[in-house]
Design a protein around this motif. Structure first.
Motif, PDB file in Angstrom:
ATOM      1  N   GLU A 174      30.298 -34.625   0.621  1.00 50.02           N
ATOM      2  CA  GLU A 174      29.234 -33.754   1.122  1.00 50.02           C
ATOM      3  C   GLU A 174      28.133 -34.567   1.783  1.00 50.02           C
ATOM      4  OE1 GLU A 174      27.097 -30.123   1.776  1.00 50.02           O
ATOM      5  OE2 GLU A 174      29.181 -30.734   1.582  1.00 50.02           O
ATOM      6  N   TYR A 175      27.836 -35.713   1.210  1.00 51.75           N
ATOM      7  CA  TYR A 175      26.806 -36.598   1.772  1.00 51.75           C
ATOM      8  C   TYR A 175      27.194 -37.009   3.196  1.00 51.75           C
ATOM      9  CZ  TYR A 175      23.826 -40.714   2.360  1.00 51.75           C
ATOM     10  OH  TYR A 175      22.922 -41.635   2.838  1.00 51.75           O
ATOM     11  N   GLN A 176      28.449 -37.398   3.379  1.00 54.50           N
ATOM     12  CA  GLN A 176      28.909 -37.811   4.695  1.00 54.50           C
ATOM     13  C   GLN A 176      28.878 -36.650   5.675  1.00 54.50           C
ATOM     14  OE1 GLN A 176      29.511 -40.823   5.670  1.00 54.50           O
ATOM     15  NE2 GLN A 176      29.184 -41.738   3.647  1.00 54.50           N
ATOM     16  N   ARG A 177      29.227 -35.449   5.192  1.00 54.74           N
ATOM     17  CA  ARG A 177      29.204 -34.273   6.059  1.00 54.74           C
ATOM     18  C   ARG A 177      27.798 -33.976   6.550  1.00 54.74           C
ATOM     19  NH1 ARG A 177      27.980 -29.233   6.470  1.00 54.74           N
ATOM     20  NH2 ARG A 177      26.979 -29.166   4.419  1.00 54.74           N
ATOM     21  N   LEU A 178      26.820 -34.056   5.633  1.00 58.77           N
ATOM     22  CA  LEU A 178      25.432 -33.788   5.990  1.00 58.77           C
ATOM     23  C   LEU A 178      24.895 -34.838   6.969  1.00 58.77           C
ATOM     24  CD1 LEU A 178      24.013 -32.714   2.512  1.00 58.77           C
ATOM     25  CD2 LEU A 178      24.433 -31.250   4.487  1.00 58.77           C
ATOM     26  N   LYS A 179      25.258 -36.095   6.745  1.00 53.39           N
ATOM     27  CA  LYS A 179      24.809 -37.154   7.646  1.00 53.39           C
ATOM     28  C   LYS A 179      25.395 -36.943   9.046  1.00 53.39           C
ATOM     29  CE  LYS A 179      22.841 -40.515   6.540  1.00 53.39           C
ATOM     30  NZ  LYS A 179      21.386 -40.861   6.494  1.00 53.39           N
ATOM     31  N   LEU A 180      26.651 -36.497   9.097  1.00 55.18           N
ATOM     32  CA  LEU A 180      27.290 -36.227  10.384  1.00 55.18           C
ATOM     33  C   LEU A 180      26.601 -35.059  11.079  1.00 55.18           C
ATOM     34  CD1 LEU A 180      29.532 -36.730  12.442  1.00 55.18           C
ATOM     35  CD2 LEU A 180      31.003 -35.211  11.102  1.00 55.18           C
ATOM     36  N   GLU A 181      26.286 -34.006  10.326  1.00 58.69           N
ATOM     37  CA  GLU A 181      25.593 -32.851  10.896  1.00 58.69           C
ATOM     38  C   GLU A 181      24.225 -33.254  11.425  1.00 58.69           C
ATOM     39  OE1 GLU A 181      23.936 -28.427   9.565  1.00 58.69           O
ATOM     40  OE2 GLU A 181      25.171 -29.593   8.187  1.00 58.69           O
ATOM     41  N   ILE A 214      20.594 -34.691  16.059  1.00 63.25           N
ATOM     42  CA  ILE A 214      19.784 -35.697  16.731  1.00 63.25           C
ATOM     43  C   ILE A 214      20.317 -35.958  18.140  1.00 63.25           C
ATOM     44  CG2 ILE A 214      19.206 -38.169  16.772  1.00 63.25           C
ATOM     45  CD1 ILE A 214      17.445 -36.706  14.865  1.00 63.25           C
ATOM     46  N   ASN A 215      21.618 -36.142  18.259  1.00 62.87           N
ATOM     47  CA  ASN A 215      22.228 -36.427  19.567  1.00 62.87           C
ATOM     48  C   ASN A 215      22.061 -35.265  20.529  1.00 62.87           C
ATOM     49  OD1 ASN A 215      23.048 -38.922  18.639  1.00 62.87           O
ATOM     50  ND2 ASN A 215      25.119 -38.254  18.115  1.00 62.87           N
ATOM     51  N   THR A 216      22.211 -34.034  20.014  1.00 67.26           N
ATOM     52  CA  THR A 216      22.080 -32.853  20.874  1.00 67.26           C
ATOM     53  C   THR A 216      20.673 -32.740  21.440  1.00 67.26           C
ATOM     54  OG1 THR A 216      23.768 -31.642  19.626  1.00 67.26           O
ATOM     55  CG2 THR A 216      22.238 -30.335  20.950  1.00 67.26           C
ATOM     56  N   ILE A 217      19.679 -32.899  20.580  1.00 72.40           N
ATOM     57  CA  ILE A 217      18.291 -32.774  21.039  1.00 72.40           C
ATOM     58  C   ILE A 217      17.893 -33.969  21.895  1.00 72.40           C
ATOM     59  CG2 ILE A 217      15.878 -32.550  20.302  1.00 72.40           C
ATOM     60  CD1 ILE A 217      16.947 -31.190  17.745  1.00 72.40           C
ATOM     61  N   LEU A 240      21.594 -18.207  17.496  1.00 69.41           N
ATOM     62  CA  LEU A 240      21.181 -19.555  17.880  1.00 69.41           C
ATOM     63  C   LEU A 240      21.940 -20.610  17.091  1.00 69.41           C
ATOM     64  CD1 LEU A 240      17.299 -19.081  17.970  1.00 69.41           C
ATOM     65  CD2 LEU A 240      18.883 -18.995  19.891  1.00 69.41           C
ATOM     66  N   THR A 241      22.176 -21.761  17.736  1.00 71.08           N
ATOM     67  CA  THR A 241      22.734 -22.897  17.021  1.00 71.08           C
ATOM     68  C   THR A 241      21.624 -23.542  16.197  1.00 71.08           C
ATOM     69  OG1 THR A 241      22.209 -24.474  18.773  1.00 71.08           O
ATOM     70  CG2 THR A 241      24.318 -23.295  18.932  1.00 71.08           C
ATOM     71  N   GLU A 242      21.999 -24.443  15.280  1.00 70.09           N
ATOM     72  CA  GLU A 242      20.979 -25.118  14.463  1.00 70.09           C
ATOM     73  C   GLU A 242      20.055 -25.956  15.343  1.00 70.09           C
ATOM     74  OE1 GLU A 242      20.805 -24.054  11.523  1.00 70.09           O
ATOM     75  OE2 GLU A 242      22.704 -23.016  11.691  1.00 70.09           O
ATOM     76  N   ALA A 243      20.621 -26.584  16.369  1.00 69.84           N
ATOM     77  CA  ALA A 243      19.805 -27.389  17.279  1.00 69.84           C
ATOM     78  C   ALA A 243      18.787 -26.519  18.004  1.00 69.84           C
ATOM     79  CB  ALA A 243      20.697 -28.112  18.285  1.00 69.84           C
ATOM     80  N   GLN A 244      19.210 -25.324  18.433  1.00 68.37           N
ATOM     81  CA  GLN A 244      18.311 -24.416  19.137  1.00 68.37           C
ATOM     82  C   GLN A 244      17.178 -23.940  18.229  1.00 68.37           C
ATOM     83  OE1 GLN A 244      21.322 -21.630  20.433  1.00 68.37           O
ATOM     84  NE2 GLN A 244      21.239 -22.371  22.549  1.00 68.37           N
ATOM     85  N   LYS A 245      17.491 -23.740  16.940  1.00 63.76           N
ATOM     86  CA  LYS A 245      16.453 -23.318  15.996  1.00 63.76           C
ATOM     87  C   LYS A 245      15.391 -24.395  15.832  1.00 63.76           C
ATOM     88  CE  LYS A 245      19.628 -20.338  13.407  1.00 63.76           C
ATOM     89  NZ  LYS A 245      20.371 -20.135  12.144  1.00 63.76           N
ATOM     90  N   LYS A 293      24.574 -28.261  -1.684  1.00 67.86           N
ATOM     91  CA  LYS A 293      25.178 -28.127  -0.365  1.00 67.86           C
ATOM     92  C   LYS A 293      24.231 -27.406   0.590  1.00 67.86           C
ATOM     93  CE  LYS A 293      29.300 -26.381   1.922  1.00 67.86           C
ATOM     94  NZ  LYS A 293      30.573 -25.689   1.747  1.00 67.86           N
ATOM     95  N   ILE A 294      23.901 -28.083   1.711  1.00 65.96           N
ATOM     96  CA  ILE A 294      23.012 -27.472   2.701  1.00 65.96           C
ATOM     97  C   ILE A 294      23.869 -26.794   3.749  1.00 65.96           C
ATOM     98  CG2 ILE A 294      21.168 -27.863   4.358  1.00 65.96           C
ATOM     99  CD1 ILE A 294      20.278 -30.230   2.815  1.00 65.96           C
ATOM    100  N   THR A 295      24.091 -25.522   3.589  1.00 63.09           N
ATOM    101  CA  THR A 295      24.872 -24.734   4.535  1.00 63.09           C
ATOM    102  C   THR A 295      23.954 -24.187   5.623  1.00 63.09           C
ATOM    103  OG1 THR A 295      24.542 -22.726   3.250  1.00 63.09           O
ATOM    104  CG2 THR A 295      26.465 -24.081   2.702  1.00 63.09           C
ATOM    105  N   LYS A 296      24.531 -23.504   6.591  1.00 57.84           N
ATOM    106  CA  LYS A 296      23.708 -22.896   7.637  1.00 57.84           C
ATOM    107  C   LYS A 296      22.779 -21.851   7.036  1.00 57.84           C
ATOM    108  CE  LYS A 296      26.875 -23.580  11.514  1.00 57.84           C
ATOM    109  NZ  LYS A 296      27.627 -22.929  12.587  1.00 57.84           N
ATOM    110  N   THR A 297      23.299 -21.133   6.038  1.00 54.46           N
ATOM    111  CA  THR A 297      22.471 -20.120   5.377  1.00 54.46           C
ATOM    112  C   THR A 297      21.295 -20.775   4.670  1.00 54.46           C
ATOM    113  OG1 THR A 297      24.412 -18.723   5.045  1.00 54.46           O
ATOM    114  CG2 THR A 297      22.478 -18.261   3.674  1.00 54.46           C
TER     115      THR A 297
END
Length: 299
Positions: free
Chosen positions: A83-90, A95-98, A44-49, A2-6
Motif C-alpha cells: 500500500e505504501y508503494q501504491r500511495l507513493k506511485l499515486e 506531481i508529474n501531471t501538475i 474531476l480527476t484527483e489532479a484536477q481537484k 488506505k487512502i482511496t479516492k473516496t
C-alpha cells in the motif's frame, strides 16, 4: 490506512469546511451547494481537484492543496509495504501531471503555467514547491540561462538553486523580496540586475557567485550592506544607486578587478563615498575606491 479516492475526497471536504468555519463563511456553504460540488467533483480527476486549490488567489487554499499532496507523499504509519508503494506511485503521478503545466519561454525569459490560471500572489509559492518535488521542473530550471522576473508578491527565489546554468538574471519591482539565498548555487551567473527590491536588506546569497562580473543594485531602499560580495572577486562593474540605507561597502576592498564603480545617491554612506563614481582615467575603479575609503576613515 488506505487512502482511496473516496478518502481523499473526504479529506478535501473536511479541510474546506474547516477553512470556511475559520473565515466565518460556513453559513453560506449550504447542503445544496455541497451536493452540486460533489456531483461536479465526481467528474474531476484527483489532479484536477488539487489544481482547483492551486488556482485560488488565497494562499491558505493553495497551502491546503499542497498539504494534500504532502499527505499522499507521507502515508500514515501502519500501512503495508504494498500500500505504501501504491500511495507513493499515486503521489508521483499527481506531481508529474501538475508539473507538466510549467513552461519556460526562452524568448521572453519568463516562467509560466499553462492550462490553468494561478494568481500572482501564489505563483512563486507553487513554483518553489514543485521545484523541490518534481524532477521535471528541476530539469526545466536547469536549462534556463537567462531569466527576467517582475513580481511584487515574490518573497524569495529559492527555486533558483536549481538554475545551475543561469548566466543572466533580472529582478525588478520585486518589492516583497526578502533575500536572494536561492542564488548560492548559481556559480555560472555573470550578470545580475536588482531593481526596486524594497525589502531586500543584504545580498548574502551572492557568496557563491564567484563568476559574477556585472551587478546593478538600483533603488533597493532597505539594503544595508553588500557583505555577500566578499567572494565575488571577478566583479568588474558595480552600480549601487539610490540605496539610501546602505551604510557599509568595506567589502569592496576584495573586489580588486573593478573597472567601473558607481555609488551615487547612497545617502547613508560616509562622505567621500556617497557619490563616488569612477572618473579618473589614471586610476582603476578599485584604486579610486580605496583612496576614497581611506579618506573617509581619516587615513
Amino acid at each position: 490506512m488506505k487512502i482511496t479516492k473516496t478518502k481523499l475526497k473526504q479529506i478535501i471536504k473536511e479541510e474546506v469546511v474547516k477553512l470556511l468555519i475559520e473565515q466565518d463563511e460556513y453559513d453560506d456553504y449550504d447542503e445544496e451547494e455541497e451536493e452540486e460540488e460533489e456531483e461536479e467533483e465526481e467528474e474531476l480527476t484527483e489532479a484536477q481537484k488539487i489544481i482547483r486549490f492551486l488556482s485560488s488567489p488565497d494562499p491558505e487554499y493553495v497551502n491546503l492543496g499542497l498539504g494534500i499532496l504532502d499527505a499522499l507523499e507521507n502515508p500514515q504509519p501502519g500501512v503495508s509495504q504494498l500500500e505504501y508503494q501504491r500511495l507513493k506511485l499515486e503521489y508521483q503521478q499527481l506531481i508529474n501531471t501538475i508539473a507538466s503545466h510549467f513552461t519556460f519561454d526562452s524568448k521572453s525569459s519568463l516562467i509560466t503555467i499553462q492550462g490553468f490560471e494561478v494568481s500572482n500572489v501564489t505563483f512563486w509559492m507553487i513554483l518553489n514547491y514543485f521545484a523541490e518535488k518534481s524532477s521535471r521542473v528541476q530539469y526545466m530550471l536547469a536549462k534556463i540561462e537567462s531569466l527576467n522576473i517582475k513580481d511584487k508578491f515574490m518573497t524569495n527565489v529559492d527555486f533558483l538553486k536549481f538554475c545551475t546554468n543561469l548566466t543572466s538574471l533580472e529582478l525588478w519591482g520585486c518589492e516583497s523580496l526578502q533575500n536572494v539565498d536561492g542564488l548560492k548555487g548559481c556559480t555560472n551567473l555573470t550578470t545580475l540586475n536588482l531593481w526596486e527590491c524594497d525589502s531586500l536588506q543584504n545580498v548574502d546569497g551572492l557568496e557563491g557567485c564567484t563568476n559574477l562580473t556585472y551587478l546593478y543594485l538600483y533603488w533597493c531602499e532597505s539594503l544595508q550592506n553588500v557583505d555577500g560580495l566578499k567572494e565575488c572577486t571577478n566583479l568588474e562593474t558595480l552600480k549601487l544607486n539610490w540605496c539610501k540605507s546602505l551604510q557599509n561597502v568595506d567589502v569592496l576592498k576584495e573586489c580588486t578587478n573593478l573597472t567601473t564603480l558607481d555609488l551615487r545617491r547612497c545617502a547613508s554612506l560616509p562622505l567621500g563615498l556617497q557619490d563616488l563614481f569612477k572618473s579618473d582615467e589614471y586610476d582603476t575603479a578599485h584604486e579610486q575606491f580605496m583612496k576614497a575609503l581611506n579618506a573617509s576613515k581619516g587615513n
